[in-house]
Design a protein around this motif. Structure first.
Motif, mmCIF file in Angstrom:
data_model
loop_
_atom_site.group_PDB
_atom_site.id
_atom_site.type_symbol
_atom_site.label_atom_id
_atom_site.label_comp_id
_atom_site.label_asym_id
_atom_site.label_seq_id
_atom_site.Cartn_x
_atom_site.Cartn_y
_atom_site.Cartn_z
ATOM 1 N N SER A 12 0.681 2.511 -1.005
ATOM 2 C CA SER A 12 0.311 3.793 -1.532
ATOM 3 C C SER A 12 0.396 4.899 -0.397
ATOM 4 C CB SER A 12 -1.028 4.027 -2.228
ATOM 5 O OG SER A 12 -1.884 3.871 -1.205
ATOM 6 N N LYS A 14 2.905 5.366 1.374
ATOM 7 C CA LYS A 14 4.274 5.496 1.457
ATOM 8 C C LYS A 14 4.760 7.096 0.686
ATOM 9 C CE LYS A 14 6.343 1.236 2.379
ATOM 10 N NZ LYS A 14 5.178 0.404 2.617
ATOM 11 N N LYS A 15 3.835 7.492 0.034
ATOM 12 C CA LYS A 15 3.976 8.709 -0.875
ATOM 13 C C LYS A 15 3.810 9.985 0.223
ATOM 14 C CE LYS A 15 3.539 7.512 -5.496
ATOM 15 N NZ LYS A 15 2.624 7.268 -6.504
ATOM 16 N N TYR A 17 0.972 11.136 1.303
ATOM 17 C CA TYR A 17 -0.207 11.905 1.082
ATOM 18 C C TYR A 17 -1.103 11.385 2.138
ATOM 19 C CZ TYR A 17 -3.553 14.519 -1.837
ATOM 20 O OH TYR A 17 -4.590 15.528 -2.189
ATOM 21 N N GLN A 27 -7.556 2.797 0.701
ATOM 22 C CA GLN A 27 -6.479 2.581 -0.401
ATOM 23 C C GLN A 27 -6.352 0.894 -0.183
ATOM 24 O OE1 GLN A 27 -4.413 4.484 -2.011
ATOM 25 N NE2 GLN A 27 -5.983 5.801 -1.548
#
Ligand SMILES: Cc1ncc(COP(=O)(O)O)c(C=O)c1O
Length: 371
Positions: A12, A14-15, A17, A27
């Motif tokens: 997650s 990789k986005k 944020y 996460q």
């Protein structure tokens, strides 16, 4: 600590944020996500039947529970009870353990605990259990051990205390608290939810009777675990169907069964901690237990650097008041830092930081504001 290695394990991220709510939840590891699919694709059958897939499913779940047992260093994998949340597991414990208590028996809770380790004990007042509150010292924001010795009596059945404050990040000396509690003939129940994401939990080293935490804060899915010493678990009634016997541990504490696919996915967490060690050290002389310890030590050192950076900044702004310790020492705190600013509401500070969601900044780590 190789941040690129760590980030790569959490798809997650990789986005791009920047998540700053780690004090509330982490996460999830890519390994856990993969294991959830793997369970559904290969083992999604009824347990306890004679056909091969059912036997395999039972075996892989047993194996996952043993991995968790090893991770927490529990003497026996039967002592690993899985449930939907820490709140639920603590509630189950309070119902089951209090069956054998009498009116007038006492439980000590603290005013620095999350409600999960408070309400379930306070509700026992209805059956005559006396609740005593161990208050933090208002100057130091710490739990004073002398105060515990003053509160504890020969009627104390249990001390319910958090390993680490989820608001101030203060680590409590659980080993010492357990010793005082046991000397008085009582039991200790520890909420490790705010501690387990940051430091190794070794239940034997701590010598605690019950220890609970939530995996969604320790890189896993929404599930929780409770450790209890086996003779204590066998000695109290369960909360499952009537046909379960005293020795049916952990099943008698898992009404409606535990979640199979999510439990299976938990094995990714100890695997990650071993991979983490292997990535950072080329030698292979350590046992898995020692690797867990060493990996968490690297994390603690890194967190202390981040905490130091944030604390130095917060201390440099004269209006800001830090709630709790202003030390970054990793033996005293985890990097959950509370502060107040007289001109901004906590929610306003969060909204301001929200705008920097993709930028590297000093704020990129665990940070929790207090009202
Ligand atoms: C210290 C502490 N204990 C218990 C809980 C409750 O955990 P769960 O959401 O698994 O019930 C939380 C949740 O944030 C927490 O911070």
């Amino acid at each position: 600590m190789d941040i690129a290695f760590v980030r790569d394990k959490f798809p997650s991220l990789k986005k791009g944020y920047t998540f700053m709510d780690n004090a509330g939840g982490s996460q999830i590891l890519g390994g856990s996500i993969n294991y959830i699919s793997e369970y559904f694709l290969n083992y999604n059958v009824q347990l306890g039947a004679s056909y091969q897939v059912s036997a395999d499913a039972g075996q892989v779940l047993k194996n996952a529970t043993e991995k968790i047992s090893e991770f927490l260093n529990t003497p026996n994998s039967q002592e690993v009870i899985i449930g939907p949340s820490s709140t639920m597991l603590l509630r189950i414990l309070s119902i089951c353990i209090s069956h054998n208590w009498q009116a007038g028996d006492e439980v000590i809770i603290t005013n620095t605990d999350h409600e999960a380790n408070v309400s379930c004990w306070k509700d026992l007042e209805k059956k005559g259990i006396k609740i005593k509150v161990w208050n933090v010292n208002p100057e130091s924001f710490e739990l004073d051990l002398n105060e515990l010795s003053n509160l504890i009596s020969n009627k104390t059945r249990l001390v319910a205390v958090t390993h680490c404050s989820n608001v101030m990040g203060t680590i409590n000396p659980i080993k010492e608290i357990a010793r005082i509690t046991h000397d008085a003939g009582a039991l200790i129940c520890v909420d490790g939810v705010a501690f387990a994401p940051h430091r190794r939990v070794d239940v034997q080293e701590l010598d605690v009777d019950f220890y609970v935490f939530s995996w969604y804060k320790v890189y896993g899915p929404h599930q929780a675990v409770m450790y209890g010493k086996l003779p204590l678990l066998v000695g109290m009634p369960g909360i499952n169907h009537n046909f379960f016997k005293a020795e049916d541990v952990p099943y008698k504490f898992q009404p409606g069964n535990y979640n199979f696919e999510l439990t299976y996915s938990l094995k990714a967490i100890p695997e990650y901690m071993v991979d983490f060690y292997d990535h950072h050290f080329s030698d292979n002389k350590f046992s898995r237990n020692e690797k867990f310890e060493a990996s968490f030590e690297i994390i603690a050192t890194y967190e202390a650097q981040l905490a130091q950076e944030l604390l130095s900044y917060l201390k440099s702004v004269k209006e800001i008041k830090i709630i709790g310790s202003s030390s970054a020492d990793s033996t005293l705190r985890v990097p959950t830092i509370s502060f107040i600013h007289p001109k901004f509401k906590s929610s306003e500070i969060v909204e301001l930081i929200d705008k920097k969601k993709y930028r590297n900044s000093i704020w990129r780590f665990l940070c929790q504001t207090a009202h």
